[in-house]
Design a protein around this motif. Structure first.
Motif, mmCIF file in Angstrom:
data_model
loop_
_atom_site.group_PDB
_atom_site.id
_atom_site.type_symbol
_atom_site.label_atom_id
_atom_site.label_comp_id
_atom_site.label_asym_id
_atom_site.label_seq_id
_atom_site.Cartn_x
_atom_site.Cartn_y
_atom_site.Cartn_z
ATOM 1 N N SER A 68 4.357 4.928 -9.805
ATOM 2 C CA SER A 68 3.133 5.651 -10.127
ATOM 3 C C SER A 68 2.155 4.837 -10.960
ATOM 4 O O SER A 68 0.956 5.107 -10.953
ATOM 5 N N THR A 111 0.822 -1.219 0.000
ATOM 6 C CA THR A 111 0.000 0.000 0.000
ATOM 7 C C THR A 111 0.847 1.256 0.000
ATOM 8 O O THR A 111 0.297 2.367 0.042
ATOM 9 N N SER A 136 -4.718 -3.335 -8.798
ATOM 10 C CA SER A 136 -4.160 -3.796 -10.075
ATOM 11 C C SER A 136 -3.144 -4.915 -9.857
ATOM 12 O O SER A 136 -3.095 -5.884 -10.620
ATOM 13 N N LEU A 195 -4.489 4.615 1.824
ATOM 14 C CA LEU A 195 -4.816 3.808 0.649
ATOM 15 C C LEU A 195 -5.501 2.505 1.057
ATOM 16 O O LEU A 195 -6.433 2.041 0.383
ATOM 17 N N ARG A 209 1.370 1.705 -10.576
ATOM 18 C CA ARG A 209 0.868 0.546 -9.848
ATOM 19 C C ARG A 209 -0.039 0.967 -8.715
ATOM 20 O O ARG A 209 0.101 2.051 -8.148
ATOM 21 N N ASP A 210 -0.984 0.072 -8.382
ATOM 22 C CA ASP A 210 -1.806 0.237 -7.191
ATOM 23 C C ASP A 210 -2.167 -1.161 -6.699
ATOM 24 O O ASP A 210 -2.104 -2.131 -7.464
#
Length: 481
Positions: A251, A246, A257, A293, A253-254
């Motif tokens: 930038s 987290t 995903s 997040l 990636r999250d």
């Protein structure tokens, strides 16, 4: 460079059986005291044995050729040859044995589990064991049987209850280090983990093992990164744990995903991984941005049906709840697993009409092929330089019923007969024979039946010459001028 090897190709060769001895006892005033040739020793087997102290197949990566010792030949004075020594190869717990085509031969799980990878050859009988009322002093002995050999593939699949999966640097190594006493290498660069790390976790009355699998990336199931090399290590696990970062600095990636990518790779790899229970761990919530997040994406993950845990390996928060949740799933999986029963000895009696061999006509080669364990073994053990040994083989084949089956299949005197594998068969012209009695035998090592004229051999040569003439005429007819 890693020293962990989890897949090797191994060439194994069992020992050959020792030859039997053809000897006659001699002493003063007793020049012919009867046959006293001893039997040859058995060749050593190649045996795989599970040793839980072994964790890698590295030893066989550096030396893939392994051979057991041969049996010693028999000697005079009824002295049998010494058996060859079995070659014991220790392998890690969870090793799968496959053939070259990928078919599973054995799944070795549990301390002391064994598998005979190559069986040693039988020793040949000496002439003392071959003597009978009709053949009182055989002038021959049987040869030792060659040991089995071939290539096998060893694959190591980690035996663990829980597998941690995720992107590189998601915090899997840190998590296993705080959940257990494992001490993996931890750093902030991708592919820090090059080998699976195992740790033992105790949660209440449940003790389970947890594996930290090297990081996965898109295309891992097709061999990108280290994924394909280590995905096999999660096949035995009862539960998969997605470790999501987290606080990633990338930038593009999250966490959501990342989860979708890993799920797609697990699905493409197969092996039943898509059906395993899953938990999601949102790691690094000790960082403010990471906590924010995690709170944003947790509802979405729970809507998908995942059980979500927010943890911090650094601050050691949320670990107890995660540990007990994993223990509960592992306990349920163990309860569902069927209880292992003691291995039963299965006796399969031979059918009444089973002769132990078959006779098939090969049109392409224009000969009759005899296949069966006994005929092929007898041919391998026959010394074809000794006429009496060849006659003994003919008698054995006749008693087994081979000649009768050849007649039923339409074979006539002079037809070709092959015994053994197609690529290494013994081929001879078939001549119907009669059983040999003592009165038919001459000096030791001779068989008068083989001295008789053999018109079948001449007919076969003439047939081969006719084929050659036909091929030459066909070539001359179509030859360009």
């Amino acid at each position: 460079m890693t020293t962990f090897v989890d897949r090797v190709e191994l060439h194994v060769a069992a020992g050959n059986g020792g030859h039997g001895c053809a000897s006659v006892h001699r002493e003063k005033f007793k020049p012919l005291g009867g046959p006293d040739g001893g039997n040859g020793g058995r060749g050593g087997d190649v045996i795989l044995v599970v040793d839980q102290a072994i964790t890698t197949l590295l030893e066989y990566h550096h030396s893939p050729h392994r051979k057991a010792t041969n049996g010693k030949p028999g000697e005079g004075g009824n002295r049998s040859g010494k058996d060859g020594t079995d070659l014991i190869l220790t392998v890690p717990d969870g090793t799968v044995v496959l053939d070259k085509e990928g078919n599973v031969l054995a799944d070795l799980v549990g301390q002391g589990t064994t598998y005979v990878a190559a069986e040693g050859g039988r020793g040949g009988l000496g002439n003392a064991a071959l003597s009978s009322a009709r053949r009182k002093a055989p002038g021959f002995a049987l040869l030792g049987e060659p040991g089995r050999s071939g290539d096998i593939v060893l694959e190591l699949k980690t035996v663990a209850d829980v597998a941690l999966v995720g992107y590189p640097s998601a915090g899997k190594s840190s998590l296993i280090s705080v959940l257990s006493a494992a001490k993996p290498k931890i750093a902030d660069y991708p592919f820090t983990t090059l080998v699976p790390n195992l740790g033992v976790v105790t949660a209440g009355s449940t003790v389970y093992t947890i594996a930290d699998v090297p990081g996965l990336i898109p295309g891992a199931s097709q061999g990108r990164g280290l994924g394909l090399e280590f995905l096999r290590h999660v096949e035995r696990c009862s539960v998969l744990v997605h470790v999501l970062d987290t606080a990633t600095l990338e930038s593009d990636r999250d966490p959501v995903s990342d989860l979708d990518v890993i799920e797609e790779e697990l699905k493409l790899y197969g092996g039943g991984l898509e059906k395993r229970p899953r938990l999601v761990v949102l790691n690094k919530v000790d960082i403010p941005d990471g906590q924010d997040l995690a709170e944003m994406i947790r509802p979405e993950l729970e809507e998908r049906g995942y059980k979500v845990f927010e943890v911090s390996a650094v601050a050691r928060t949320g670990l107890k709840e995660l540990s007990f949740a994993l223990a509960e799933i592992v306990a349920k999986a163990r309860a569902r697993k069927p209880k292992e029963e003691a291995t039963r000895v299965v006796i399969r009696p031979k059918a009444v009409d089973d002769s132990g061999f078959t006779v098939v006509y090969d049109e392409a080669e224009d000969l009759y092929r005899v296949r069966g364990e006994k005929p092929e073994r007898w041919v391998r053990q026959t010394d074809f330089n000794n006429d009496e040994a060849v006659g003994y083989l003919a008698d054995r084949l006749n008693r087994l019923g081979v000649e009768t089956e050849l007649m039923k299949a339409g074979a006539r005197a002079g037809d070709g007969v092959a015994i053994g594998p197609d690529e290494n068969a013994v081929v001879f012209d078939w001549e119907p024979t009669v059983m040999a009695g003592a009165e038919m035998l001459g000096r030791r090592g001779e068989d008068h039946r083989l001295d008789a004229p053999r018109p079948a051999t001449q007919r076969r040569k003439e047939k081969e010459a006719q084929r050659g003439d036909a091929a030459q005429r066909e070539f001359d007819e179509f030859r360009p001028f």
